[in-house]
Design an enzyme around this catalytic site. Structure first.
Site, PDB file in Angstrom:
ATOM      1  N   GLU A  82       0.834  -1.202   0.000  1.00 21.53           N
ATOM      2  CA  GLU A  82       0.000   0.000   0.000  1.00 21.53           C
ATOM      3  C   GLU A  82       0.868   1.251   0.000  1.00 21.53           C
ATOM      4  O   GLU A  82       0.386   2.343   0.275  1.00 21.53           O
ATOM      5  CB  GLU A  82      -0.976   0.012   1.174  1.00 21.53           C
ATOM      6  N   CYS A 114      -3.087  -4.636   4.094  1.00 16.43           N
ATOM      7  CA  CYS A 114      -1.966  -5.438   4.579  1.00 16.43           C
ATOM      8  C   CYS A 114      -1.949  -6.887   4.104  1.00 16.43           C
ATOM      9  O   CYS A 114      -1.065  -7.641   4.497  1.00 16.43           O
ATOM     10  CB  CYS A 114      -1.940  -5.401   6.106  1.00 16.43           C
ATOM     11  N   HIS A 236      -1.644 -11.787  11.149  1.00 16.51           N
ATOM     12  CA  HIS A 236      -1.300 -10.395  10.857  1.00 16.51           C
ATOM     13  C   HIS A 236      -1.007  -9.649  12.150  1.00 16.51           C
ATOM     14  O   HIS A 236      -1.670  -9.859  13.171  1.00 16.51           O
ATOM     15  CB  HIS A 236      -2.417  -9.701  10.082  1.00 16.51           C
TER      16      HIS A 236
END
Length: 350
Positions: A82, A114, A236
Site C-alpha cells: 500500500e 496489509c 497479521h
C-alpha cells in the site's frame, strides 16, 4: 499436482526508532504507548529505500537460495503493497528486471491493505497449479505511513518478504488456502493523501478479529484440524497485542506464535507483516512441521493457509541469504529529527 514454496527471502531496513523517542516530541508517554501496543521499536527506511528496493532485496535473497532455478522460468511477479512509490508505473516490473525474469512473463502490482502479499501467493499458487507457468513470485512489502502524532506513528514501519511458488523442489507444501472477505471500512487512504485514516472502534471488531477468526475457523473445518495440530502459527501483526489475543482465542499457545511474532522488534510492516513472520518460521522449520497462517487486510479480508514443511527443507540453502535472526542483529537507532527527515516529514524548501 502439489505446489508450494520453493524459496523465500526477507529484508528489513536496519534503522530503528523507539516509542519513547516519538512520544517525547508529542508530550506522550511513548514507553507506555509502546508497552500497550507491545512494540519495543520499529524499523525505518533510509532516504534511498522504498518498496522497490525492499522488494528487490527480498527477491534477490529468495533467488540466492535456489541457484538451480533459471529466472527465465519465472512466469509472473506480483508485488503487494500500500506504499508503491509510483501511482502510475508498476513496482513489479522493476523487481522482475532486477532478478532477470523479464521479458517473457507477466507482472502486476497488488493492493489490499496489509494482505496484498498473501493475495499474491494465492494468485501464484493458482497459476503454477494450472500449468500456465513453472514458477511465480509473490512479494509483500511496505514503507507504511503514520501521520505525525497519530497512534499509527508508533507502529508503521518498513520491510518485506518474497516467495517463489512452484511444483518442483517444494520446501513447504501449501495444503490449502481460503479467504474471508467483507466490505468493512476500518482503515483507508484516499488517492493523493499522504497518511491513512482509521475507523477507531471498528479496527478490532468487526474488522481484525472477525475476519481472522472466521478465516481460521473455516480452515479448521476444511482440514479437520485444531490449533494443537500445528507446530507454528503466524497472524497479521498491526501490533504485538492483536495477534497474541487472536491466537489465544483460537487455542494457540505463546510457543506456537513467538517465532513468527516480529512486530515487537520491527513494528507493523503492513503487507510485509505475515510474509516476514512466515519467513522467520521457515528459517528454523524442520521436515513435517505444520504451519498455520492467517493474514488480514483492512477493507477487509483475511487469507488463511495450511502449510506442511517437506523433506526438501533439509537440503535448502538457507545460508545463501540472511535469516531473520541475522537481519535483526544489525540495527541503527535514530532520534525523531532523523526519523522525520528519513520519512519525508520534513524537507528542504525548493
Amino acid at each position: 499436482m502439489e505446489a508450494g514454496i520453493v524459496s523465500y527471502g526477507a529484508y528489513v531496513p536496519r534503522n530503528r526508532i523507539l516509542p519513547e523517542e516519538i512520544g517525547k516530541v508529542w508530550g506522550v508517554d511513548g514507553k507506555s504507548m509502546g508497552k500497550g501496543l507491545y512494540i519495543n521499536q520499529k524499523s525505518v527506511p533510509s532516504p534511498d529505500e522504498d518498496v522497490v528496493t525492499i522488494a528487490t532485496e527480498a527477491a534477490r535473497n529468495m533467488m540466492a537460495r535456489v541457484p538451480f532455478v533459471d529466472p527465465k522460468d519465472i512466469g509472473a511477479v506480483y508485488v503487494g503493497s500500500e506504499s508503491h512509490p509510483y501511482a502510475v508505473k508498476p513496482t513489479s516490473t522493476i523487481v522482475a528486471e532486477a532478478i532477470e525474469a523479464t521479458p517473457a512473463m507477466t507482472a502486476a502490482d497488488l493492493e489490499f491493505a496489509c494482505k496484498a502479499g498473501t493475495a499474491g501467493i494465492q494468485m501464484s499458487l493458482g497459476l503454477v497449479l494450472s500449468g500456465m507457468m513453472k514458477y511465480a513470485v509473490a512479494i509483500g512489502a511496505d514503507t507504511s505511513q503514520g501521520a505525525p502524532g497519530d497512534a499509527l506513528e508508533y507502529s508503521a514501519s518498513a520491510g518485506g518478504a518474497a516467495y517463489l511458488i512452484g511444483t518442483e523442489d517444494v520446501i513447504a507444501k501449501i495444503n490449502k488456502t481460503l479467504s474471508f472477505t467483507t466490505d468493512t471500512p476500518d482503515f483507508w487512504r484516499r488517492e493523493g493523501q499522504p497518511y491513512p485514516k482509521h475507523g477507531g472502534r471498528f479496527t478490532g471488531e468487526p474488522a481484525y478479529f472477525r475476519h481472522i477468526t472466521s478465516a481460521a475457523k473455516m480452515m479448521f473445518d476444511a482440514m479437520g484440524t485444531k490449533a494443537e495440530d500445528y507446530d507454528y502459527a503466524v497472524f497479521h501483526q498491526p501490533n504485538g497485542k492483536f495477534p497474541t489475543r487472536v491466537a489465544a482465542q483460537l487455542g494457540f499457545t505463546e510457543e506456537q506464535i513467538e517465532r513468527g511474532l516480529l512486530t515487537p522488534s520491527i513494528g507493523n510492516t503492513y503487507s510485509g507483516a505475515v510474509p516476514l513472520g512466515l519467513s522467520a518460521i521457515l528459517d528454523v522449520a524442520k521436515p513435517g512441521d505444520r504451519i498455520f497462517v492467517v493474514s488480514y487486510g483492512s477493507g477487509a479480508g483475511s487469507d488463511a493457509f495450511d502449510i506442511t514443511v517437506t523433506d526438501e527443507i533439509s537440503k535448502f540453502k538457507r545460508e545463501n541469504a540472511p535469516t531473520m535472526d541475522k537481519i535483526l542483529e544489525d540495527v541503527v537507532y535514530l532520534d525523531y529529527a532523523q526519523y522525520a527527515k528519513y520519512k519525508g516529514k520534513i524537507t528542504l524548501p525548493e
